[in-house]
Design a protein around this motif. Sequence first.
Motif, mmCIF file in Angstrom:
data_model
loop_
_atom_site.group_PDB
_atom_site.id
_atom_site.type_symbol
_atom_site.label_atom_id
_atom_site.label_comp_id
_atom_site.label_asym_id
_atom_site.label_seq_id
_atom_site.Cartn_x
_atom_site.Cartn_y
_atom_site.Cartn_z
ATOM 1 N N SER A 1 0.786 -1.095 0.028
ATOM 2 C CA SER A 1 -0.209 0.415 -0.204
ATOM 3 C C SER A 1 0.965 1.127 0.054
ATOM 4 C CB SER A 1 -0.659 0.026 1.130
ATOM 5 O OG SER A 1 -0.497 0.228 2.295
ATOM 6 N N GLN A 2 0.442 2.343 -0.437
ATOM 7 C CA GLN A 2 0.858 3.698 -0.365
ATOM 8 C C GLN A 2 0.676 4.211 1.012
ATOM 9 O OE1 GLN A 2 -1.078 5.737 -3.210
ATOM 10 N NE2 GLN A 2 0.725 5.122 -4.810
ATOM 11 N N LYS A 3 2.228 4.974 0.856
ATOM 12 C CA LYS A 3 2.267 5.575 2.396
ATOM 13 C C LYS A 3 3.119 6.359 2.363
ATOM 14 C CE LYS A 3 2.611 0.947 5.633
ATOM 15 N NZ LYS A 3 2.922 0.790 6.483
ATOM 16 N N ILE A 4 3.063 7.425 3.239
ATOM 17 C CA ILE A 4 3.238 8.952 3.131
ATOM 18 C C ILE A 4 4.099 8.709 4.670
ATOM 19 C CG2 ILE A 4 4.170 11.301 2.763
ATOM 20 C CD1 ILE A 4 1.873 11.133 0.595
ATOM 21 N N GLU A 5 5.188 9.222 5.134
ATOM 22 C CA GLU A 5 5.529 8.844 6.663
ATOM 23 C C GLU A 5 6.399 9.624 7.017
ATOM 24 O OE1 GLU A 5 5.815 4.422 7.747
ATOM 25 O OE2 GLU A 5 7.084 4.571 6.281
ATOM 26 N N GLN A 6 5.912 10.808 7.935
ATOM 27 C CA GLN A 6 6.743 11.751 8.739
ATOM 28 C C GLN A 6 6.865 11.200 10.397
ATOM 29 O OE1 GLN A 6 4.317 14.916 6.583
ATOM 30 N NE2 GLN A 6 6.718 15.746 7.020
ATOM 31 N N ASN A 7 7.851 11.400 11.118
ATOM 32 C CA ASN A 7 8.271 11.457 12.080
ATOM 33 C C ASN A 7 6.206 11.862 13.157
ATOM 34 O OD1 ASN A 7 10.410 9.893 12.276
ATOM 35 N ND2 ASN A 7 11.247 11.712 12.824
ATOM 36 N N LEU B 1 13.996 17.714 9.456
ATOM 37 C CA LEU B 1 11.989 16.629 9.167
ATOM 38 C C LEU B 1 12.438 15.837 8.025
ATOM 39 C CD1 LEU B 1 9.781 19.424 9.945
ATOM 40 C CD2 LEU B 1 10.907 17.994 12.015
ATOM 41 N N THR B 2 11.838 14.657 8.140
ATOM 42 C CA THR B 2 12.362 13.932 7.167
ATOM 43 C C THR B 2 11.594 13.599 6.713
ATOM 44 O OG1 THR B 2 13.696 12.828 8.643
ATOM 45 C CG2 THR B 2 12.728 11.053 6.867
ATOM 46 N N CYS B 3 10.871 12.798 5.326
ATOM 47 C CA CYS B 3 9.806 12.386 4.761
ATOM 48 C C CYS B 3 9.767 11.267 4.028
ATOM 49 C CB CYS B 3 8.973 13.541 3.981
ATOM 50 S SG CYS B 3 7.642 13.369 2.877
ATOM 51 N N ASN B 4 9.493 10.257 4.516
ATOM 52 C CA ASN B 4 9.375 8.578 3.512
ATOM 53 C C ASN B 4 8.634 8.420 2.888
ATOM 54 O OD1 ASN B 4 12.681 7.673 4.224
ATOM 55 N ND2 ASN B 4 11.523 8.655 6.263
ATOM 56 N N PHE C 1 14.160 18.157 4.921
ATOM 57 C CA PHE C 1 13.826 19.419 5.048
ATOM 58 C C PHE C 1 14.256 20.141 6.225
ATOM 59 C CE2 PHE C 1 11.085 23.151 4.590
ATOM 60 C CZ PHE C 1 10.632 23.430 5.528
ATOM 61 N N HIS C 2 15.118 21.051 5.729
ATOM 62 C CA HIS C 2 16.097 21.816 6.797
ATOM 63 C C HIS C 2 15.834 23.204 7.209
ATOM 64 C CE1 HIS C 2 18.755 17.849 5.748
ATOM 65 N NE2 HIS C 2 18.739 18.231 4.992
ATOM 66 N N ILE C 3 15.860 23.772 8.297
ATOM 67 C CA ILE C 3 15.623 24.944 8.444
ATOM 68 C C ILE C 3 17.034 25.469 9.459
ATOM 69 C CG2 ILE C 3 13.870 27.193 9.554
ATOM 70 C CD1 ILE C 3 11.942 25.091 9.794
ATOM 71 N N ILE D 1 -2.057 15.865 -8.089
ATOM 72 C CA ILE D 1 -2.331 16.268 -6.825
ATOM 73 C C ILE D 1 -2.000 16.089 -5.862
ATOM 74 C CG2 ILE D 1 -4.674 16.134 -5.112
ATOM 75 C CD1 ILE D 1 -6.560 15.516 -7.762
ATOM 76 N N PRO D 2 -1.851 16.987 -4.403
ATOM 77 C CA PRO D 2 -0.291 16.661 -3.912
ATOM 78 C C PRO D 2 -1.414 16.115 -2.608
ATOM 79 C CG PRO D 2 -1.294 19.116 -3.042
ATOM 80 C CD PRO D 2 -2.706 18.375 -5.232
ATOM 81 N N THR D 3 -0.937 14.028 -2.412
ATOM 82 C CA THR D 3 -1.247 13.868 -1.034
ATOM 83 C C THR D 3 -0.860 13.782 0.150
ATOM 84 O OG1 THR D 3 -1.971 11.518 -2.883
ATOM 85 C CG2 THR D 3 -1.975 11.530 -0.310
ATOM 86 N N PHE D 4 -1.030 14.069 1.535
ATOM 87 C CA PHE D 4 -0.444 14.347 2.925
ATOM 88 C C PHE D 4 0.088 13.680 3.745
ATOM 89 C CE2 PHE D 4 -0.564 19.060 1.878
ATOM 90 C CZ PHE D 4 -1.218 19.644 1.376
ATOM 91 N N GLY D 5 1.584 13.649 3.557
ATOM 92 C CA GLY D 5 1.745 12.666 5.453
ATOM 93 C C GLY D 5 1.138 13.713 6.528
ATOM 94 N N ARG D 6 1.361 13.105 7.740
ATOM 95 C CA ARG D 6 0.660 13.489 8.788
ATOM 96 C C ARG D 6 1.521 14.409 9.035
ATOM 97 N NH1 ARG D 6 -2.790 9.356 11.324
ATOM 98 N NH2 ARG D 6 -3.296 10.689 13.189
ATOM 99 N N GLY D 7 2.155 15.433 9.308
ATOM 100 C CA GLY D 7 3.128 16.038 9.447
ATOM 101 C C GLY D 7 4.412 15.984 10.778
ATOM 102 N N THR D 8 5.033 16.032 11.049
ATOM 103 C CA THR D 8 5.944 16.255 11.728
ATOM 104 C C THR D 8 6.056 17.686 12.992
ATOM 105 O OG1 THR D 8 7.721 15.357 11.422
ATOM 106 C CG2 THR D 8 8.314 15.788 13.481
#
Lengths: 117, 113
Positions: free
Chosen positions: B1-7, B21-24, B75-77, B100-107
């Motif tokens: 299944s498709q997943k977008i994972e953020q911490n 911050l990481t997005c896998n 993603f670096h700040i 169309i953008p599909t979002f992760g849950r966010g960190t």
Amino acid sequence: EPEVTQTPSHQVTQMGQEVILRCVPISNHLYFYWYRQILGQKVEFLVSFYNNEISEKSEIFDDQFSVERPDGSNFTLKIRSTKLEDSAMYFCASSEVRTGGARTEAFFGQGTRLTVV
Amino acid sequence: SQKIEQNSEALNIQEGKTATLTCNYTNYSPAYLQWYRQDPGRGPVFLLLIRENEKEKRKERLKVTFDTTLKQSLFHITASQPADSATYLCALGESGGSYIPTFGRGTSLIVHP
């Protein structure tokens, strides 16, 4: 700076009632979207709209939902017979279309918090 | 299944440090990846977009990298400030699909003074 505006900012409705959420996309944008975010969960795509018709929709966007562009500026989401689980933040977004048809990044409004009681 | 994972755990850092911050993602073929900032009760605000053929993008104190082999974006700040405290979302748009953008849950990022 141009922005997507949404009204109302907060809507409380009785279960079973119909609600209409309103959005004014950025004026030169051609793609419009509705997303929702249930509290504590991720932003979920509902539907996109282009050239006066739905271009894509998710599984969430069932017969309970409809969208309309009633005039040259507004874009609305209608939810019929609301349920408790429809309580969420609803975000409208819009994007441009570049030459060649590619969409640009989406610009989001501040959202409408819908509370179904 | 498709997943977008953020911490899911919040990232706490001291002011002045670099936040990363990481997005896998899994089972996506993204044409682009976006990073958004979301403040409580507000809509996502677009920050940066990076396309599948780009390795790195910068904007002021922000830097995004995109590794399609690792299926990861960072993603670096830099020189972080308390005002950078927010939830950061990554979103993918698929190639050959609707874009169309599909979002992760966010960190959640918390920058301490």
